[in-house]
Design a protein around this motif. Structure first.
Motif, short mmCIF file in Angstrom:
data_model
loop_
_atom_site.label_atom_id
_atom_site.label_comp_id
_atom_site.label_asym_id
_atom_site.label_seq_id
_atom_site.Cartn_x
_atom_site.Cartn_y
_atom_site.Cartn_z
N LEU A 14 0.83 -1.21 0.00
CA LEU A 14 0.00 0.00 0.00
C LEU A 14 0.86 1.26 0.00
CD1 LEU A 14 -2.62 1.61 0.27
CD2 LEU A 14 -2.53 1.17 2.74
N TRP A 15 1.76 1.36 0.98
CA TRP A 15 2.56 2.57 1.09
C TRP A 15 3.55 2.71 -0.06
CZ3 TRP A 15 0.91 6.39 3.81
CH2 TRP A 15 0.10 6.15 4.92
N GLY A 16 4.05 1.60 -0.57
CA GLY A 16 4.91 1.67 -1.75
C GLY A 16 4.17 2.19 -2.96
N SER A 17 2.92 1.73 -3.12
CA SER A 17 2.10 2.21 -4.23
C SER A 17 1.81 3.70 -4.11
CB SER A 17 0.78 1.43 -4.28
OG SER A 17 1.00 0.06 -4.56
N ILE A 18 1.52 4.15 -2.89
CA ILE A 18 1.22 5.57 -2.68
C ILE A 18 2.45 6.42 -2.99
CG2 ILE A 18 0.66 7.30 -0.94
CD1 ILE A 18 -1.09 5.19 0.43
N ALA A 19 3.62 5.97 -2.54
CA ALA A 19 4.85 6.74 -2.77
C ALA A 19 5.17 6.85 -4.26
CB ALA A 19 6.01 6.08 -2.02
N VAL A 20 5.09 5.72 -4.97
CA VAL A 20 5.37 5.74 -6.41
C VAL A 20 4.32 6.59 -7.14
CG1 VAL A 20 5.52 4.34 -8.51
CG2 VAL A 20 6.55 3.52 -6.38
N MET A 21 3.08 6.50 -6.72
CA MET A 21 2.01 7.29 -7.33
C MET A 21 2.29 8.78 -7.19
SD MET A 21 -1.99 7.63 -6.23
CE MET A 21 -1.49 8.74 -4.89
N TRP A 22 2.76 9.21 -6.04
CA TRP A 22 3.06 10.63 -5.81
C TRP A 22 4.16 11.12 -6.75
CZ3 TRP A 22 3.14 10.36 0.28
CH2 TRP A 22 1.82 10.40 0.74
N VAL A 23 5.25 10.35 -6.84
CA VAL A 23 6.36 10.77 -7.71
C VAL A 23 5.92 10.75 -9.17
CG1 VAL A 23 8.74 10.33 -8.37
CG2 VAL A 23 8.01 9.88 -6.03
N PHE A 24 5.17 9.71 -9.55
CA PHE A 24 4.64 9.62 -10.91
C PHE A 24 3.78 10.83 -11.24
CE2 PHE A 24 0.68 7.98 -13.09
CZ PHE A 24 1.15 8.17 -14.38
N SER A 25 2.94 11.25 -10.29
CA SER A 25 2.05 12.39 -10.53
C SER A 25 2.85 13.65 -10.84
CB SER A 25 1.14 12.62 -9.33
OG SER A 25 1.85 13.14 -8.22
N ILE A 26 3.98 13.85 -10.16
CA ILE A 26 4.79 15.04 -10.38
C ILE A 26 5.33 15.07 -11.81
CG2 ILE A 26 6.96 16.19 -9.75
CD1 ILE A 26 6.46 15.18 -6.87
N PHE A 27 5.84 13.95 -12.28
CA PHE A 27 6.46 13.92 -13.61
C PHE A 27 5.42 13.97 -14.73
CE2 PHE A 27 10.20 12.80 -11.24
CZ PHE A 27 11.25 13.24 -12.03
N VAL A 28 4.30 13.25 -14.58
CA VAL A 28 3.33 13.24 -15.67
C VAL A 28 2.65 14.61 -15.80
CG1 VAL A 28 1.26 12.46 -14.38
CG2 VAL A 28 1.59 11.78 -16.77
N GLN A 29 2.45 15.31 -14.68
CA GLN A 29 1.86 16.64 -14.75
C GLN A 29 2.86 17.67 -15.25
OE1 GLN A 29 0.66 16.83 -10.67
NE2 GLN A 29 -0.76 15.13 -10.96
N ALA A 30 4.12 17.53 -14.87
CA ALA A 30 5.15 18.44 -15.39
C ALA A 30 5.30 18.28 -16.90
CB ALA A 30 6.49 18.17 -14.69
N ALA A 31 5.14 17.05 -17.39
CA ALA A 31 5.22 16.83 -18.84
C ALA A 31 4.16 17.62 -19.58
CB ALA A 31 5.09 15.34 -19.14
N SER A 32 2.96 17.69 -19.00
CA SER A 32 1.89 18.48 -19.63
C SER A 32 2.28 19.95 -19.69
CB SER A 32 0.59 18.32 -18.84
OG SER A 32 0.12 16.98 -18.89
N GLY A 33 2.89 20.47 -18.63
CA GLY A 33 3.35 21.85 -18.63
C GLY A 33 4.43 22.09 -19.67
N LEU A 34 5.32 21.14 -19.83
CA LEU A 34 6.37 21.26 -20.83
C LEU A 34 5.82 21.24 -22.25
CD1 LEU A 34 8.86 19.01 -18.93
CD2 LEU A 34 9.58 21.17 -19.95
N ILE A 35 4.78 20.45 -22.49
CA ILE A 35 4.17 20.40 -23.82
C ILE A 35 3.58 21.76 -24.19
CG2 ILE A 35 2.22 19.45 -25.13
CD1 ILE A 35 2.77 16.79 -23.62
#
Length: 484
Positions: A354-375
């Motif tokens: 559970l906590w591993g999934s939450i941690a990876v999800m948080w970091v993933f959210s930062i990069f996927v949203q930053a990619a939208s800003g870069l586009i």
């Protein structure tokens, strides 16, 4: 090379309380100010889009309750999620040309007024078919994103447009997260006073009213351009024969630019992946880890809450790389960030705790949203004349990507969400490779430098600016110009 700012003093814009270029676009970005029309447009744009995101994603966190009440199957829920994205594909495609015709302010308000009854009608659904139809029409409201980005590109100069686009969309996207958090709380609060089968229906009054209020604010306090005179502004920023370009010419120019199609693909596997995750992540934690509705909703809300900073950071990184390395820096930054986002999404599907999934999800959210800003740090440089069309195509690409991902990976009654999440990450990584195909003759691409020809590259030069020589005198247009 990336443009630099020249001749920012423009007496004709005497009202401005921020530095502006000769077209009146702000050359600085001050998000915590209301003193200029640029800042007011920024706040109205993000708040209006925020309400649309809130409305669209107010339904998923209550699906367990709705499903038990009107007997929705897993396939019906999946079809409804796909329908919500499909609705925004058509509306986003139409929104770009509409902004070119009547301006982003009016386009945004009209869309909010038209889609508010759709979210309110959620209170009256009684069958799987009506539920799917409601989600389809509610999804139309996400086209407000195109008006948002068009408005920012009209108000802010090229040296800060990536940051302005990123912050405006990033703050707005938080609406999707807050709906995941607030709608279960609103439902449980109302359920203290009304029957549960009535409480979830009453809950949808709030997002509908919120959307109408923001539309009214946009009409009363907003203006399409820095000086409020849309036609005059367009006449100043269009050059030569293109000043009188027809709507068909504008549309065809946008559709004919291959870079717009690549950006649409990239956005399909950045923002489209974010939409898909928003749509299923609460159910994923609810089902996989046996969490209650409120806890799953809170975790789902934390996925996109980072939009407050991560998407603006993507736009800021794009602007910084552009100033340091030119367009090639913007493209390299986009490629790296989106590739990392794909790898993190792949990892998310492989984590079993559970906590591993939450941690990876948080970091993933930062990069996927930053990619939208870069586009959207690149979008304004593709074509000024067809900016609305290019923005509409890119925005539609986000929802097309969400639909394709939803249909291929998350449809049916026996979906293995862990495997689907990993495959979504792999698709994101592969799609990011298309950045290498984007090329601007005057600034180059990732692997290639600028062409030897000094010819203007379509209309993008009108945004970036140029020099005009008259005998021995060099006249700076006042817009942005390339610096070698």
């Amino acid at each position: 090379m990336e443009p630099s700012q020249r001749n920012t003093e423009t007496p004709s814009f005497h009202y401005a309380t921020v530095p502006v270029d000769s077209s009146g676009r702000a050359t600085v970005f001050r998000p915590f100010s209301l003193s200029s029309p640029h800042s007011r447009a920024f706040h109205l744009a993000w708040l209006s889009l925020f309400s649309c995101f809130f409305s669209t994603f107010s339904i998923p966190p209550l699906i367990p309750v709705i499903s038990s009440d009107i007997r929705l199957s897993a396939s019906a829920v999946s079809a409804a999620g796909t329908a919500s994205f499909a609705g925004s594909i058509f509306s986003r495609l139409a929104m770009g040309p509409l902004c070119d015709l009547i301006g982003p302010r009016t386009s945004s308000a009209i869309l909010s007024f038209l889609t508010a009854p759709a979210i309110l009608s959620t209170a009256f659904v009684s069958s799987p078919t009506s539920f799917v139809l409601v989600r389809f029409f509610v999804g139309f409201s996400l086209a407000n994103f195109v008006a948002n980005q068009y408005w920012m590109s009209s108000m802010f100069s090229g040296n800060v447009v990536g940051l302005a686009n990123g912050v405006s969309a990033g703050w707005a996207n938080v609406g999707a997260d807050l709906s995941q958090l607030l709608m279960p709380i609103l439902y449980t609060t109302i359920a203290e006073f009304l029957p549960r089968d009535v409480s979830w229906r009453v809950s949808f009054v709030f997002p509908a009213v919120f959307q109408v209020v923001t539309a009214v604010l946009v009409l009363i306090y907003g203006q399409d351009t820095p000086d409020g005179k849309r036609k005059a502004y367009k006449d100043r920023t269009q050059l030569e024969e293109d000043e009188r370009s027809s709507f068909v010419r504008i549309l065809l120019d946008g559709l004919g630019d291959y870079r717009a199609w690549i950006l649409a693909l990239l956005y399909g596997y950045s923002f489209g992946v974010e939409l898909t995750t928003d749509n299923m992540i609460a159910g994923y934690f609810y089902e996989r880890f046996g969490m209650n509705l409120e806890a799953a909703g809170t975790i789902a809300a934390s996925f996109a809450i980072s939009n407050v900073a991560s998407r603006p950071a993507g736009g800021m990184v794009s602007d910084l790389l552009g100033k340091r390395f030119g367009m090639r820096g913007r493209l390299w930054g986009l490629w790296i960030v989106q590739s990392v986002a794909g790898l993190l999404c792949l990892l998310l599907g492989r984590v079993n705790s559970l906590w591993g999934s939450i941690a990876v999800m948080w970091v993933f959210s930062i990069f996927v949203q930053a990619a939208s800003g870069l586009i959207f740090g690149v979008v304004p440089f593709v074509s000024t004349r067809s900016l609305g069309v290019v923005a509409g195509m890119t925005g539609s690409g986000g929802t097309v990507g969400a639909v394709v991902t939803q249909v291929l990976l998350f449809s049916g009654d026996n979906v293995r969400k862990q495997r689907s999440i990993s495959l979504m990450g792999l698709m994101t990584f592969v799609a990011s490779l298309s950045v290498t195909l984007i090329y601007f003759p005057r600034w180059g691409g990732i692997f290639c430098g600028p062409s030897s020809s000094s010819e203007c590259d379509d209309c993008s030069q009108r945004l970036l600016g140029d020099e005009e020589e008259d005998d021995d005198k060099v006249v700076i247009s006042g817009r942005l110009r390339p610096v070698c």
